[in-house]
Design a protein around this motif. Structure first.
Motif, PDB file in Angstrom:
ATOM      1  N   ALA A  15      29.750  54.067 -38.442  1.00  0.00           N
ATOM      2  CA  ALA A  15      29.998  54.702 -37.236  1.00  0.00           C
ATOM      3  C   ALA A  15      30.254  53.694 -36.072  1.00  0.00           C
ATOM      4  CB  ALA A  15      28.977  55.656 -36.834  1.00  0.00           C
ATOM      5  N   VAL A  16      31.026  53.483 -35.238  1.00  0.00           N
ATOM      6  CA  VAL A  16      31.205  52.787 -34.195  1.00  0.00           C
ATOM      7  C   VAL A  16      31.245  53.511 -32.859  1.00  0.00           C
ATOM      8  CG1 VAL A  16      32.646  50.964 -35.456  1.00  0.00           C
ATOM      9  CG2 VAL A  16      33.689  53.016 -34.293  1.00  0.00           C
ATOM     10  N   THR A  17      30.710  52.638 -31.952  1.00  0.00           N
ATOM     11  CA  THR A  17      30.358  53.459 -30.783  1.00  0.00           C
ATOM     12  C   THR A  17      31.374  52.827 -29.654  1.00  0.00           C
ATOM     13  OG1 THR A  17      28.180  54.187 -31.392  1.00  0.00           O
ATOM     14  CG2 THR A  17      28.553  54.204 -28.760  1.00  0.00           C
ATOM     15  N   LYS A  18      31.822  53.392 -28.679  1.00  0.00           N
ATOM     16  CA  LYS A  18      32.416  52.704 -27.356  1.00  0.00           C
ATOM     17  C   LYS A  18      31.908  53.672 -26.207  1.00  0.00           C
ATOM     18  CE  LYS A  18      36.739  50.533 -26.041  1.00  0.00           C
ATOM     19  NZ  LYS A  18      36.065  49.388 -25.440  1.00  0.00           N
ATOM     20  N   HIS A 118      37.925  60.399 -40.757  1.00  0.00           N
ATOM     21  CA  HIS A 118      36.936  60.069 -39.517  1.00  0.00           C
ATOM     22  C   HIS A 118      36.252  61.324 -38.851  1.00  0.00           C
ATOM     23  CE1 HIS A 118      40.007  57.053 -39.927  1.00  0.00           C
ATOM     24  NE2 HIS A 118      39.192  56.216 -39.191  1.00  0.00           N
ATOM     25  N   ARG A 119      35.024  61.092 -38.438  1.00  0.00           N
ATOM     26  CA  ARG A 119      34.218  62.148 -37.780  1.00  0.00           C
ATOM     27  C   ARG A 119      33.656  61.677 -36.647  1.00  0.00           C
ATOM     28  NH1 ARG A 119      30.380  63.396 -43.075  1.00  0.00           N
ATOM     29  NH2 ARG A 119      29.187  61.921 -41.885  1.00  0.00           N
ATOM     30  N   LEU A 120      33.595  62.865 -35.527  1.00  0.00           N
ATOM     31  CA  LEU A 120      32.721  62.641 -34.309  1.00  0.00           C
ATOM     32  C   LEU A 120      31.763  62.919 -34.709  1.00  0.00           C
ATOM     33  CD1 LEU A 120      33.007  62.108 -31.417  1.00  0.00           C
ATOM     34  CD2 LEU A 120      33.531  64.386 -30.983  1.00  0.00           C
ATOM     35  N   GLU A 121      30.659  61.734 -34.450  1.00  0.00           N
ATOM     36  CA  GLU A 121      29.221  61.816 -34.809  1.00  0.00           C
ATOM     37  C   GLU A 121      28.230  62.219 -33.796  1.00  0.00           C
ATOM     38  OE1 GLU A 121      28.264  62.002 -37.909  1.00  0.00           O
ATOM     39  OE2 GLU A 121      30.007  60.951 -39.109  1.00  0.00           O
ATOM     40  N   THR A 122      28.477  61.523 -32.681  1.00  0.00           N
ATOM     41  CA  THR A 122      27.597  61.545 -31.612  1.00  0.00           C
ATOM     42  C   THR A 122      28.340  61.417 -30.143  1.00  0.00           C
ATOM     43  OG1 THR A 122      25.708  60.624 -32.875  1.00  0.00           O
ATOM     44  CG2 THR A 122      25.236  61.027 -30.559  1.00  0.00           C
ATOM     45  N   LEU A 123      27.657  62.063 -29.274  1.00  0.00           N
ATOM     46  CA  LEU A 123      28.176  61.784 -27.874  1.00  0.00           C
ATOM     47  C   LEU A 123      27.017  61.872 -26.931  1.00  0.00           C
ATOM     48  CD1 LEU A 123      31.140  64.511 -27.099  1.00  0.00           C
ATOM     49  CD2 LEU A 123      31.430  62.079 -27.511  1.00  0.00           C
ATOM     50  N   THR A 124      26.803  61.010 -26.087  1.00  0.00           N
ATOM     51  CA  THR A 124      25.707  60.936 -25.204  1.00  0.00           C
ATOM     52  C   THR A 124      26.489  60.808 -23.618  1.00  0.00           C
ATOM     53  OG1 THR A 124      24.242  59.907 -26.487  1.00  0.00           O
ATOM     54  CG2 THR A 124      23.750  59.789 -24.326  1.00  0.00           C
ATOM     55  N   LEU A 125      26.019  61.816 -22.938  1.00  0.00           N
ATOM     56  CA  LEU A 125      26.919  61.632 -21.424  1.00  0.00           C
ATOM     57  C   LEU A 125      25.617  61.404 -20.435  1.00  0.00           C
ATOM     58  CD1 LEU A 125      29.158  62.183 -19.540  1.00  0.00           C
ATOM     59  CD2 LEU A 125      28.348  64.604 -19.679  1.00  0.00           C
ATOM     60  N   LEU A 135      24.605  64.983 -28.176  1.00  0.00           N
ATOM     61  CA  LEU A 135      25.232  65.943 -29.134  1.00  0.00           C
ATOM     62  C   LEU A 135      25.443  65.435 -30.220  1.00  0.00           C
ATOM     63  CD1 LEU A 135      25.726  68.930 -29.170  1.00  0.00           C
ATOM     64  CD2 LEU A 135      28.168  68.488 -28.021  1.00  0.00           C
ATOM     65  N   HIS A 136      25.008  65.933 -31.467  1.00  0.00           N
ATOM     66  CA  HIS A 136      25.270  65.306 -32.626  1.00  0.00           C
ATOM     67  C   HIS A 136      25.991  66.462 -33.601  1.00  0.00           C
ATOM     68  CE1 HIS A 136      22.132  62.216 -32.353  1.00  0.00           C
ATOM     69  NE2 HIS A 136      21.427  63.136 -31.673  1.00  0.00           N
ATOM     70  N   ARG A 137      27.003  65.792 -34.438  1.00  0.00           N
ATOM     71  CA  ARG A 137      27.632  66.388 -35.205  1.00  0.00           C
ATOM     72  C   ARG A 137      27.103  67.707 -35.897  1.00  0.00           C
ATOM     73  NH1 ARG A 137      29.044  66.410 -40.565  1.00  0.00           N
ATOM     74  NH2 ARG A 137      27.788  64.460 -40.936  1.00  0.00           N
ATOM     75  N   GLU A 138      26.028  67.670 -36.387  1.00  0.00           N
ATOM     76  CA  GLU A 138      25.447  68.744 -37.218  1.00  0.00           C
ATOM     77  C   GLU A 138      25.285  69.940 -36.344  1.00  0.00           C
ATOM     78  OE1 GLU A 138      22.439  65.430 -36.722  1.00  0.00           O
ATOM     79  OE2 GLU A 138      24.220  65.589 -37.309  1.00  0.00           O
TER      80      GLU A 138
END
Length: 143
Positions: A15-18, A118-125, A135-138
């Motif tokens: 996983a990579v994060t930007k 590819h999967r969206l794994e996590t978002l942090t706002l 928010l996590h994928r699961e």
């Protein structure tokens, strides 16, 4: 290094994060506190996408993540009044992050990224430097 897979060190999912920012204003409805008044934030969004390495050893191109953010999030939310541009919802970080997830996921499908694994794994706002929603994928899997 003639082998076409020689630049790939392994075959693990990575996983990579930007991280991105956008500025917007909002007010919370039916909330008794100072956020019931019109105010603004510099939101910070961390997008984490995973994938398997391609033949040059890259899971997800940071440039592609940036392009997705700019085309489906920043273009619609930056310097906007969120109560007018988002669907009918209270513009809490908890509501916004689910909406943002759906926009990014739809764009990944359009770009065939999900087809490529590819999967969206996590978002942090982050709404402020010390207040965020994650928010996590699961958690987005329909039950």
């Amino acid at each position: 290094m003639n082998n076409e897979t020689s630049l790939r060190y392994h075959q693990k999912r990575v996983a990579v994060t930007k991280t991105f920012t956008f500025d917007a204003a909002h007010k919370l409805e039916r909330y008794e506190g100072k956020c019931k008044n019109l105010h603004g934030h510099t939101y910070q969004l961390h997008i984490t996408i995973s994938g398997f390495l391609n033949d040059i050893g890259m899971a997800v191109d940071f440039g592609e993540i940036k392009d997705i953010f700019q085309s489906v999030i920043k273009s619609r939310l930056d310097h906007q009044y969120l109560n007018d541009v988002l669907p009918s919802m209270n513009t809490t970080a908890e509501n916004m992050i689910v909406w943002i997830w759906k926009q990014i996921e739809e764009e990944m499908i359009k770009r065939d990224l999900t087809e490529e694994g590819h999967r969206l794994e996590t978002l942090t706002l982050y709404e402020t430097p010390t207040s965020s929603a994650t928010l996590h994928r699961e958690w987005m899997i329909e039950e």
